[in-house]
Enzyme design. Structure first.
Site, short mmCIF file in Angstrom:
data_model
loop_
_atom_site.label_atom_id
_atom_site.label_comp_id
_atom_site.label_asym_id
_atom_site.label_seq_id
_atom_site.Cartn_x
_atom_site.Cartn_y
_atom_site.Cartn_z
N ASP A 69 -10.33 0.65 -24.87
CA ASP A 69 -10.56 0.48 -23.45
C ASP A 69 -10.79 1.81 -22.76
O ASP A 69 -10.29 2.84 -23.19
CB ASP A 69 -9.33 -0.13 -22.76
N PRO A 94 0.81 -1.22 0.00
CA PRO A 94 0.00 0.00 0.00
C PRO A 94 0.85 1.27 0.00
O PRO A 94 0.34 2.36 -0.22
CB PRO A 94 -0.85 -0.11 1.27
N GLU A 105 2.93 -7.04 8.47
CA GLU A 105 3.04 -5.59 8.61
C GLU A 105 3.91 -4.98 7.54
O GLU A 105 3.96 -3.77 7.37
CB GLU A 105 3.63 -5.24 9.99
N ARG A 160 -3.08 -8.39 -20.99
CA ARG A 160 -4.03 -8.08 -22.07
C ARG A 160 -3.49 -7.04 -23.05
O ARG A 160 -4.01 -6.88 -24.15
CB ARG A 160 -5.39 -7.67 -21.51
N1 ADE Z 1 -0.91 -4.91 -0.08
C1 ADE Z 1 -1.76 -4.44 0.85
N2 ADE Z 1 -2.50 -3.45 0.36
C2 ADE Z 1 -2.12 -3.27 -0.95
C3 ADE Z 1 -2.51 -2.38 -1.97
N3 ADE Z 1 -3.46 -1.46 -1.81
N4 ADE Z 1 -1.89 -2.49 -3.17
C4 ADE Z 1 -0.92 -3.39 -3.35
N5 ADE Z 1 -0.50 -4.25 -2.42
C5 ADE Z 1 -1.10 -4.19 -1.21
#
Ligand code: ADE
Length: 234
Positions: free
Chosen positions: A175, A94, A122, A160
């Site tokens: 697309d 994230p 984590e 793709r």
């Molecule tokens: N791992 C946890 N959350 C994620 C996200 N939003 N994007 C990519 N990998 C992740």
């Protein structure tokens, strides 16, 4: 293109790449996809891949050793500057840059070997990022329990776009996002369904008018749902 997925849940991917366009691309040798269990690269007798964070705190952190061993095995070197041309090592997390169609196009055009590291717990020891990773990528501003769903998203979006993956009947050029805005609405038969009618313009065979209508509707949708996409100049 070769795509290697590194995960502690290889079973998660058992069938996910065996449908539709990805399956066809695999069968046509456009892409080879391999899934590896990170534990197989652990030399710990319990196959451990995680440990407690230095400095304290909740949760566990992926240890660097199994990931370095996996990259050495899959790429032949753990020195990022010595990766062969076209090699990408992607950490799904994230904290990464948010994945966009532009990036999918870049990977499809420039990469020949992509290793996707699915983070968990984590996080992943930062030395993996410092030494091995070429791209840290997030698929959106929300937290998943791990990078696995994100890896699937990347594989789909990239494969793709590979030459010949879509076949002749479809094209990635139409697309959503291919020209930076959303796609227009689509209709098929019946022309009248429960009193809901298909717009007349689509039935009259005037291709110039149909194109104009599609562009207008695409812009309308983008203005309504994704004004941010239009900021660059409508
Ligand atoms: N791992 C946890 N959350 C994620 C996200 N939003 N994007 C990519 N990998 C992740």
């Amino acid at each position: 293109m070769k795509i290697d997925v590194l995960t502690i849940f290889p079973e998660f991917f058992r069938e996910v790449f065996d449908f539709g366009i990805i399956r066809r691309a695999k069968l046509a040798n456009i892409v080879e996809i391999n899934v590896y269990d990170l534990r197989d690269f652990s030399d710990d007798k319990h196959k451990r891949v995680d440990d407690r964070p230095f400095g304290g705190g909740d949760g566990m952190v992926f240890k660097p050793e199994p990931i370095f061993a996996a990259i050495e095995n899959l790429i032949g070197t753990c020195e990022r500057e010595n990766y062969p041309n076209g090699t990408k090592v992607v950490l799904l997390s994230p904290q990464g840059r948010v994945f966009k169609q532009e990036k999918a196009k870049k990977f499809a055009a420039d990469a020949s070997h992509i290793v996707l590291i699915c983070g968990r717990y984590e996080g992943v020891d930062e030395r993996v990022n410092d030494a091995l990773v070429t791209d840290e990528i997030s698929i959106g501003d929300y937290v998943l329990s791990g990078g696995e769903p994100a890896a699937i998203v990347l594989v789909d979006a990239i494969v793709r776009l590979l030459p010949d993956a879509l076949g002749s009947e479809t094209s990635a050029e139409n697309d959503s996002f291919s020209d930076g805005i959303l796609d227009c609405p689509h209709y098929t038969r019946p022309a009248d369904f429960l009193g809901m009618k298909v717009p007349d313009v689509l039935l009259n065979g005037n291709h110039a008018e149909i194109e104009k209508w599609r562009k207008e509707k695409a812009l309308e949708k983008t203005r309504e749902f994704r004004k941010d996409l239009l900021i660059k100049g409508e």
